[in-house]
Enzyme design. Structure first.
Site, PDB file in Angstrom:
ATOM      1  N   HIS A   9       7.133 -27.297   1.721  1.00  0.00           N
ATOM      2  CA  HIS A   9       6.271 -28.359   1.195  1.00  0.00           C
ATOM      3  C   HIS A   9       5.124 -27.779   0.384  1.00  0.00           C
ATOM      4  O   HIS A   9       4.108 -28.438   0.182  1.00  0.00           O
ATOM      5  CB  HIS A   9       5.775 -29.221   2.354  1.00  0.00           C
ATOM      6  CG  HIS A   9       6.913 -29.777   3.145  1.00  0.00           C
ATOM      7  ND1 HIS A   9       7.583 -30.923   2.795  1.00  0.00           N
ATOM      8  CD2 HIS A   9       7.563 -29.290   4.235  1.00  0.00           C
ATOM      9  CE1 HIS A   9       8.567 -31.146   3.652  1.00  0.00           C
ATOM     10  NE2 HIS A   9       8.575 -30.156   4.527  1.00  0.00           N
ATOM     11  N   LYS A  55     -13.332   1.488  -3.685  1.00  0.00           N
ATOM     12  CA  LYS A  55     -14.378   1.844  -2.718  1.00  0.00           C
ATOM     13  C   LYS A  55     -15.505   2.579  -3.422  1.00  0.00           C
ATOM     14  O   LYS A  55     -16.681   2.329  -3.174  1.00  0.00           O
ATOM     15  CB  LYS A  55     -13.793   2.762  -1.641  1.00  0.00           C
ATOM     16  CG  LYS A  55     -12.935   2.077  -0.605  1.00  0.00           C
ATOM     17  CD  LYS A  55     -12.548   3.091   0.474  1.00  0.00           C
ATOM     18  CE  LYS A  55     -11.509   2.536   1.415  1.00  0.00           C
ATOM     19  NZ  LYS A  55     -10.909   3.567   2.273  1.00  0.00           N
ATOM     20  N   GLU A 113       0.841  -1.197   0.000  1.00  0.00           N
ATOM     21  CA  GLU A 113       0.000   0.000   0.000  1.00  0.00           C
ATOM     22  C   GLU A 113       0.881   1.253   0.000  1.00  0.00           C
ATOM     23  O   GLU A 113       0.482   2.301  -0.496  1.00  0.00           O
ATOM     24  CB  GLU A 113      -0.934   0.002   1.222  1.00  0.00           C
ATOM     25  CG  GLU A 113      -2.139   0.905   1.053  1.00  0.00           C
ATOM     26  CD  GLU A 113      -3.221   0.686   2.093  1.00  0.00           C
ATOM     27  OE1 GLU A 113      -4.286   0.135   1.750  1.00  0.00           O
ATOM     28  OE2 GLU A 113      -3.015   1.055   3.266  1.00  0.00           O
TER      29      GLU A 113
END
Ligand SMILES: O=P(O)(O)OC[C@H]1O[C@](O)(CO)[C@@H](O)[C@@H]1O
Length: 619
Positions: free
Chosen positions: A427, A532, A398
């Site tokens: 793994h 937004k 950000e």
């Protein structure tokens, strides 16, 4: 709102007002091995200590001849040159017990010489920032998270007092809650914390809780950090009857973030349904006079703590945002602040090799060509640091992920961050790191202390469980390097409030320095606004769709509409795909919506409401 049902639902429960139309179901058709013997079973030799040296300000003697402008060659492989490079570059912070090894990043003397003036400029930028410059020009804000751990640095006495008072208030409140002086309305002690917040108002507290909370904290913490209703239900259900002894901390700098508001409304509803009075258990952390602050004040919540305009969400761990939840779990927050402050001090030197944040920023620049060409894989080899990579993801991405630089040039900067923990990831995806696409560099986080003293045992002669973890880290580092994959290693003695504070401060400063190197504003987030805003538009469109459907569904007979008709009547023909998605989503959630046709072929769908006269509700 009326009961709801609909599209793709196998059991439409609604009775449409009047319709000749059949309502078919619209369900879519559907090893590493270690030597088992050792001459010493309890070797306490600290290799890092034995090689750590006083750092000299001389530049590297690396033999690689790369510069950022040239394509990178293979990395140094000769063991004695590599050892020399390791020893030459090893950074040690004695008081913090923190080491930084950048020897497995192949930067060259030429690169260093080229970067030196730019780093000196970055250091000057940081000095100005700490003095209170408007380091976030777009928002016209100062950037003061460094003052939080050393209030004496605050640019004026008013801010210093604000910081000190807030810290004291946090400590007092936490002490009173933990000691039982402040209790839940039932008279019981508070036993649980429910933290409602998102992004920077959640990630720091989550990381710190995972890293530092004792096994049996006085208050256990859980988080609502999304607007996912099922996730919220799950958290509330897990609290069960303990909701009555739950302190709800609502955290939002802006005080208006929709996900957080929704979380609060959902929790308040749960309180009402349980016959509990929310205000007596609610705490707000937010900017003064924000929507949240005003709500908490008017409703008379138990406590309110301030967030400051000059602290960004992603750098708020040392503000009330991070400190209050930590203190309530009996994490030593003054130690966290002390660790951060010591690290800040170390990062103020202008000698590059003595400045750990500058070393990190330098390595990031080298590894990613200063344009984010490689991803940062963060691998803490310690379960309790699991959330560090997620925390760093926001802090780095950000802050650095920006379209424009400070001069308005389009640069599309950033560094992608991901990671989980070692050796678990061995793994999962280390296979690709070792042999696959070469688009990353690794940061290993090593913790020297495996277990508290007195708990260790050898699960085979000379070897403990922690030795395996150590071996996995070292093995992975070597195997990656052998295949020209660069890595940084950050080592701490133990996971303590002090070392966690130091890690947070180290990365905060590295991000600030790197931002200066690439000339971007690390302290705003304009890109988040677009999503937004678009989300708000979707919800507004949904209300128009409902209003249109309501009107058509109130006719006699009901007028089912095609998607095109809905879109036309909404005056939004260009939004037909979104209208289809809105209808499908509402239908999947038993809303008062009946649709006919084939879910998989949107053109065949006709839709109407199961009830009309929802009146002005949707307008
Ligand atoms: O604390 P607030 O204002 O609710 O914001 C939460 C998060 O939302 C953002 O503003 C944007 O995602 C982050 O920077 C911030 O941490």
């Amino acid at each position: 709102m009326a009961s709801l049902s609909g599209l793709c639902s196998s059991s439409p429960s609604l009775k449409p007002k009047a319709s000749p139309i059949a309502k078919p179901s619209l369900l879519p058709n559907p090893s590493l091995s270690f030597p088992s013997r050792s001459s010493s079973s309890s070797s306490k030799v600290c290799l890092l200590r034995s090689v750590a040296r006083e750092i000299s300000p001389n530049l590297s003697t690396s033999t690689n001849d790369k510069s950022p402008a040239k394509p990178k060659q293979g990395l140094e492989k000769d063991p004695s040159s590599l050892w020399r490079r390791y020893v030459d570059w090893l950074y040690q912070h004695k008081e913090l017990g923190l080491y930084l090894d950048v020897s497995r990043v192949g930067f060259t003397d030429e690169f260093l010489a080229e970067m030196e003036p730019r780093l000196q400029k970055a250091f000057r930028d940081m000095v100005e920032l700490e003095k209170g410059a408007i380091a976030n020009p777009d928002e016209g804000r100062m950037v003061g998270h460094y003052w939080l751990r050393n209030s004496g640095l605050a640019p004026n006495p008013f801010l210093k007092t604000q910081i000190d008072n807030t810290l004291n208030a946090v400590c007092d409140f936490a002490d009173q809650v933990v000691s039982g002086k402040i209790r839940a309305p039932t008279g019981e002690r508070f036993t649980q914390i429910l933290s409602v917040g998102i992004g920077g108002s959640a990630l720091g507290p989550q990381f710190v809780a995972e890293a530092l909370a004792p096994d049996n904290p006085p208050l256990k913490i859980r988080f609502i950090d999304n607007t996912d209703p099922a996730g919220i239900d799950h958290q509330i259900a897990q609290l069960g009857a303990e909701l009555a002894s739950t302190l709800v901390i609502v955290i939002s700098k802006s005080g208006g973030t929709p996900e957080t508001r929704n979380g609060l409304l959902e929790v308040q509803k749960a309180f009402r349904e349980a016959g509990l009075e929310f205000a007596k258990q609610g705490v707000a952390i937010t900017q003064e006079n924000s929507l949240l602050d005003n709500t908490a004040r008017i409703e008379g919540w138990l406590a309110r703590f301030p967030m400051f305009d000059w602290v960004g969400g992603r750098t708020s761990e040392m503000s009330a945002v991070g400190l209050l939840p930590a203190a309530l779990q009996s994490i030593d927050i003054r130690e966290m602040l002390a660790g951060a402050s010591l690290m800040d001090e170390a990062n103020r030197t202008t000698v590059i090799r003595e400045n750990p944040a500058a070393l990190l920023a330098l390595c990031w620049y080298w590894a990613t060509d200063g344009v984010g060409s490689k991803d940062m894989v963060v691998l803490p080899y310690k379960d309790s640091l699991l959330l560090f990579s997620r925390y760093l993801q926001q802090l780095v991405m950000e802050s650095l992920g920006k379209e424009f630089d400070l001069d308005g040039n389009r640069v599309n900067q950033g560094i992608s961050v991901y990671g989980n923990k070692g050796s678990t990831d061995q793994h999962a995806y280390i296979q690709q790191l070792r042999e696959g696409v070469h688009n990353f560099f690794v940061t290993f986080i090593e913790v020297l202390r495996d277990r508290p003293p007195g708990h260790d045992w050898e699960l085979e002669p000379g070897v403990t469980c922690g030795d395996y973890l150590f071996g996995m880290l070292q093995g992975t580092r070597s195997a990656l390097y052998a295949n020209d994959r660069e890595s940084i290693t950050v080592t701490v003695q133990e996971v303590t409030p002090r070392s966690v504070g130091a890690l947070v401060a180290l990365y905060e400063r590295a991000v600030g320095i790197y931002a200066s190197l690439v000339n971007i504003n690390a302290y705003h987030q304009p890109g988040v606004e677009a999503g937004k805003k678009a989300a708000g538009e979707v919800l507004a469109l949904q209300k128009r769709v409902l209003a249109v459907l309501n009107e058509a569904s109130c006719k006699e007979p009901v007028e089912p509409l095609t998607l095109e008709e809905v879109a036309d009547r909404c005056h939004a023909p260009e939004d037909i795909e979104m209208i289809y998605k809105i209808i499908a989503h509402m239908a999947a959630n038993d809303r008062a919506l009946i649709a006919e046709g084939n879910c998989g072929s949107p053109r065949s769908i006709k839709v109407f409401l199961g009830e009309c006269n929802l009146g002005e509700l949707y307008v």
